[in-house]
Motif scaffolding. Structure first.
Motif, PDB file in Angstrom:
ATOM      1  N   GLY A 292      40.270  38.284  29.856  1.00 39.72           N
ATOM      2  CA  GLY A 292      38.823  38.285  29.998  1.00 39.72           C
ATOM      3  C   GLY A 292      38.089  38.119  28.684  1.00 39.72           C
ATOM      4  N   LYS A 293      36.810  37.866  28.820  1.00 37.37           N
ATOM      5  CA  LYS A 293      35.926  37.744  27.672  1.00 37.37           C
ATOM      6  C   LYS A 293      34.539  38.182  28.129  1.00 37.37           C
ATOM      7  CE  LYS A 293      34.501  34.585  23.987  1.00 37.37           C
ATOM      8  NZ  LYS A 293      34.635  33.202  23.438  1.00 37.37           N
ATOM      9  N   GLY A 294      33.995  39.143  27.432  1.00 33.12           N
ATOM     10  CA  GLY A 294      32.715  39.685  27.846  1.00 33.12           C
ATOM     11  C   GLY A 294      32.847  40.398  29.184  1.00 33.12           C
ATOM     12  N   ASP A 295      31.940  40.105  30.102  1.00 29.61           N
ATOM     13  CA  ASP A 295      31.981  40.738  31.427  1.00 29.61           C
ATOM     14  C   ASP A 295      32.869  39.992  32.412  1.00 29.61           C
ATOM     15  OD1 ASP A 295      30.220  42.637  30.530  1.00 29.61           O
ATOM     16  OD2 ASP A 295      28.432  41.590  31.266  1.00 29.61           O
ATOM     17  N   GLN A 296      33.360  38.812  32.047  1.00 29.86           N
ATOM     18  CA  GLN A 296      34.172  37.996  32.950  1.00 29.86           C
ATOM     19  C   GLN A 296      35.657  38.246  32.717  1.00 29.86           C
ATOM     20  OE1 GLN A 296      32.491  36.244  35.342  1.00 29.86           O
ATOM     21  NE2 GLN A 296      30.679  37.166  34.382  1.00 29.86           N
ATOM     22  N   ALA A 297      36.429  38.230  33.797  1.00 29.31           N
ATOM     23  CA  ALA A 297      37.869  38.448  33.688  1.00 29.31           C
ATOM     24  C   ALA A 297      38.575  37.733  34.826  1.00 29.31           C
ATOM     25  CB  ALA A 297      38.207  39.929  33.710  1.00 29.31           C
ATOM     26  N   THR A 298      39.822  37.361  34.554  1.00 25.95           N
ATOM     27  CA  THR A 298      40.716  36.818  35.582  1.00 25.95           C
ATOM     28  C   THR A 298      41.849  37.808  35.758  1.00 25.95           C
ATOM     29  OG1 THR A 298      40.175  34.539  34.971  1.00 25.95           O
ATOM     30  CG2 THR A 298      42.172  34.896  36.271  1.00 25.95           C
ATOM     31  N   ILE A 299      42.038  38.299  36.967  1.00 27.92           N
ATOM     32  CA  ILE A 299      43.037  39.337  37.238  1.00 27.92           C
ATOM     33  C   ILE A 299      44.046  38.795  38.242  1.00 27.92           C
ATOM     34  CG2 ILE A 299      43.421  41.653  38.181  1.00 27.92           C
ATOM     35  CD1 ILE A 299      40.636  42.406  37.228  1.00 27.92           C
ATOM     36  N   THR A 300      45.317  38.999  37.924  1.00 32.14           N
ATOM     37  CA  THR A 300      46.409  38.587  38.808  1.00 32.14           C
ATOM     38  C   THR A 300      47.223  39.816  39.161  1.00 32.14           C
ATOM     39  OG1 THR A 300      46.523  36.448  37.677  1.00 32.14           O
ATOM     40  CG2 THR A 300      48.373  37.051  39.094  1.00 32.14           C
ATOM     41  N   LEU A 301      47.337  40.101  40.450  1.00 31.16           N
ATOM     42  CA  LEU A 301      48.134  41.229  40.930  1.00 31.16           C
ATOM     43  C   LEU A 301      49.446  40.714  41.525  1.00 31.16           C
ATOM     44  CD1 LEU A 301      45.321  43.341  42.645  1.00 31.16           C
ATOM     45  CD2 LEU A 301      46.227  43.556  40.329  1.00 31.16           C
ATOM     46  N   PRO A 302      50.451  41.572  41.641  1.00 35.03           N
ATOM     47  CA  PRO A 302      51.762  41.118  42.134  1.00 35.03           C
ATOM     48  C   PRO A 302      51.667  40.440  43.493  1.00 35.03           C
ATOM     49  CG  PRO A 302      51.931  43.325  41.220  1.00 35.03           C
ATOM     50  CD  PRO A 302      50.475  42.993  41.278  1.00 35.03           C
ATOM     51  N   GLY A 303      52.228  39.219  43.565  1.00 36.91           N
ATOM     52  CA  GLY A 303      52.262  38.488  44.817  1.00 36.91           C
ATOM     53  C   GLY A 303      50.932  37.905  45.245  1.00 36.91           C
ATOM     54  N   GLU A 304      49.925  37.934  44.379  1.00 39.09           N
ATOM     55  CA  GLU A 304      48.609  37.409  44.737  1.00 39.09           C
ATOM     56  C   GLU A 304      48.171  36.351  43.740  1.00 39.09           C
ATOM     57  OE1 GLU A 304      45.720  40.466  45.279  1.00 39.09           O
ATOM     58  OE2 GLU A 304      47.071  41.793  46.395  1.00 39.09           O
ATOM     59  N   LYS A 305      47.245  35.522  44.150  1.00 39.66           N
ATOM     60  CA  LYS A 305      46.727  34.478  43.281  1.00 39.66           C
ATOM     61  C   LYS A 305      45.710  35.068  42.303  1.00 39.66           C
ATOM     62  CE  LYS A 305      47.230  30.754  46.694  1.00 39.66           C
ATOM     63  NZ  LYS A 305      46.516  29.693  47.455  1.00 39.66           N
ATOM     64  N   PRO A 306      45.532  34.441  41.142  1.00 41.70           N
ATOM     65  CA  PRO A 306      44.508  34.909  40.196  1.00 41.70           C
ATOM     66  C   PRO A 306      43.125  34.883  40.853  1.00 41.70           C
ATOM     67  CG  PRO A 306      45.973  33.336  39.134  1.00 41.70           C
ATOM     68  CD  PRO A 306      46.306  33.301  40.597  1.00 41.70           C
ATOM     69  N   VAL A 307      42.306  35.859  40.533  1.00 43.03           N
ATOM     70  CA  VAL A 307      40.979  35.966  41.117  1.00 43.03           C
ATOM     71  C   VAL A 307      39.975  36.232  40.007  1.00 43.03           C
ATOM     72  CG1 VAL A 307      41.262  38.440  41.583  1.00 43.03           C
ATOM     73  CG2 VAL A 307      39.581  37.108  42.864  1.00 43.03           C
ATOM     74  N   GLN A 308      38.813  35.615  40.128  1.00 41.77           N
ATOM     75  CA  GLN A 308      37.748  35.804  39.141  1.00 41.77           C
ATOM     76  C   GLN A 308      37.003  37.118  39.446  1.00 41.77           C
ATOM     77  OE1 GLN A 308      37.210  33.763  36.430  1.00 41.77           O
ATOM     78  NE2 GLN A 308      39.101  32.809  37.139  1.00 41.77           N
ATOM     79  N   CYS A 309      36.778  37.899  38.397  1.00 39.22           N
ATOM     80  CA  CYS A 309      36.110  39.182  38.550  1.00 39.22           C
ATOM     81  C   CYS A 309      35.033  39.341  37.486  1.00 39.22           C
ATOM     82  CB  CYS A 309      37.112  40.333  38.435  1.00 39.22           C
ATOM     83  SG  CYS A 309      38.508  40.219  39.601  1.00 39.22           S
ATOM     84  N   GLU A 310      34.105  40.228  37.759  1.00 43.71           N
ATOM     85  CA  GLU A 310      33.023  40.494  36.820  1.00 43.71           C
ATOM     86  C   GLU A 310      32.856  41.999  36.662  1.00 43.71           C
ATOM     87  OE1 GLU A 310      28.238  39.550  36.169  1.00 43.71           O
ATOM     88  OE2 GLU A 310      29.326  38.796  37.929  1.00 43.71           O
ATOM     89  N   ALA A 311      32.846  42.455  35.401  1.00 39.83           N
ATOM     90  CA  ALA A 311      32.639  43.882  35.144  1.00 39.83           C
ATOM     91  C   ALA A 311      31.176  44.216  35.391  1.00 39.83           C
ATOM     92  CB  ALA A 311      33.048  44.217  33.715  1.00 39.83           C
ATOM     93  N   ARG A 312      30.918  45.333  36.000  1.00 41.14           N
ATOM     94  CA  ARG A 312      29.543  45.732  36.279  1.00 41.14           C
ATOM     95  C   ARG A 312      29.198  46.974  35.488  1.00 41.14           C
ATOM     96  NH1 ARG A 312      29.807  49.936  40.091  1.00 41.14           N
ATOM     97  NH2 ARG A 312      31.864  50.158  41.045  1.00 41.14           N
ATOM     98  N   ALA A 313      27.923  47.116  35.223  1.00 45.44           N
ATOM     99  CA  ALA A 313      27.459  48.293  34.505  1.00 45.44           C
ATOM    100  C   ALA A 313      27.602  49.508  35.400  1.00 45.44           C
ATOM    101  CB  ALA A 313      26.011  48.117  34.084  1.00 45.44           C
ATOM    102  N   ARG A 314      27.965  50.599  34.797  1.00 48.20           N
ATOM    103  CA  ARG A 314      28.178  51.817  35.594  1.00 48.20           C
ATOM    104  C   ARG A 314      26.861  52.369  36.046  1.00 48.20           C
ATOM    105  NH1 ARG A 314      32.286  56.772  34.260  1.00 48.20           N
ATOM    106  NH2 ARG A 314      31.697  58.077  36.024  1.00 48.20           N
TER     107      ARG A 314
END
Length: 314
Positions: A292-314
């Motif tokens: 990731g970079k900044g609030d954007q990230a790409t996360i890959t979990l076991p047996g799953e395709k990469p997915v685009q994610c965004e960090a949110r403010a708490r």
């Protein structure tokens, strides 16, 4: 011929004798026959006057624009506004409804109704990250269980989705050793907004994540932003990601050990080691990867395709 003319003159006299003298018993001078017991008026003007008195009064012209001028579908075109009842839109579930759901969730756990509690998670319970058996096993170790639910945060809305965080304090007693425990944390709820195609079940709050932190020696919940004594960077950083596939993933970064741990619901995904990256962050290990970079990230979990994610403010 003289005899026939005399017979004709005698006939009216005979009728007069049978019916009575003119004007007798009738001020109008009407002559009536009582044959068969029926009274038959013989005066045509009187009959016309009587019929006129009984005739209905003239009606005003019909106003077809009036609301009740005609029966829809029978003698006038249907009025669409009256033939179709208009349903008033119901308000969307708010923060009070979110707090109630969290109370019901922990109440079911306290009653050991684990199947019903798991069903309150998103995706029919699968968002908890645990199978029905593993979910029950997780809470079977408690002999007592209670919760205090705080005031929910503001609802985050976007792209037809709604999220809200509800603070909780759970406490109870373990079966083994009767050890008491107390934890504070956040339960994140999710639902779909009132948009076309959304089912009634999707419009209701469901649990998307639960982050219950252990207490520190001081008795307060662990602060994820607590700083390490020797550095300016936080020792522990917690990031919450909203992913394009609807998943909610929590990442716990340990800046001292240069590791990260991901969790989806109650399911944990091992320990990721930090990898040097030209820019941004990069962690991987045990079939899991986070870049990731900044609030954007790409996360890959076991047996799953990469997915685009965004960090949110708490």
């Amino acid at each position: 011929m003289t005899r026939m003319r005399a017979f004709a003159l005698a006939l009216p006299l005979t009728l007069t004798a049978c019916g009575g003298a003119p004007g007798e018993g009738d001020p109008a001078g009407n002559t009536a026959s009582t044959a068969g017991g029926a009274l038959m008026p013989m005066n045509e003007e009187a009959a016309l006057a009587e019929n006129t008195a009984l005739a209905p009064l003239p009606e005003p012209p019909a106003n077809l624009a009036a609301e009740d001028a005609a029966m829809p579908g029978i003698d006038a075109p249907p009025n669409p506004d009256r033939s179709r009842p208009v349903a008033s839109p119901s308000p969307e579930p708010g923060r009070d409804a979110a707090a109630r759901l969290v109370r019901h969730y922990y109440a079911r756990i306290a009653k050991r109704d684990f199947a019903a509690a798991r069903a309150m998670w998103d995706d029919g319970g699968s968002a908890s990250g645990l199978s029905p058996e593993a979910f029950a096993e997780r809470f079977e170790r408690f002999s007592e269980f209670g919760v205090e639910v705080g005031i929910p945060d503001h609802i985050n809305a976007g792209a037809g989705q709604r999220y809200v965080e509800v603070p909780v304090r759970v406490s109870g007693r373990l079966k083994e050793g009767e050890e008491q425990f107390e934890r504070r944390g956040i339960v994140t709820l999710h639902r779909t907004g009132d948009i076309e195609g959304a089912t009634p079940a999707q419009r209701q709050w469901r649990i998307a994540g639960a982050e219950i932190l252990p207490k520190t020696e001081s008795g307060d919940a662990a602060d994820p932003a607590q700083k390490a004594p020797a550095t300016d960077a936080p020792a522990i950083v917690i990031a919450r990601y909203d992913c394009a596939n609807g998943a909610r993933i929590i990442a716990r970064f340990d800046n001292r050990a240069e590791t990260a741990m991901l969790r989806r619901g109650y399911q944990k995904f091992g320990t990721l080691e930090q990898v040097r990256a030209a820019s941004g962050i990069w962690y991987r290990g045990e079939g899991v990867e986070l870049r990731g970079k900044g609030d954007q990230a790409t996360i890959t979990l076991p047996g799953e395709k990469p997915v685009q994610c965004e960090a949110r403010a708490r």
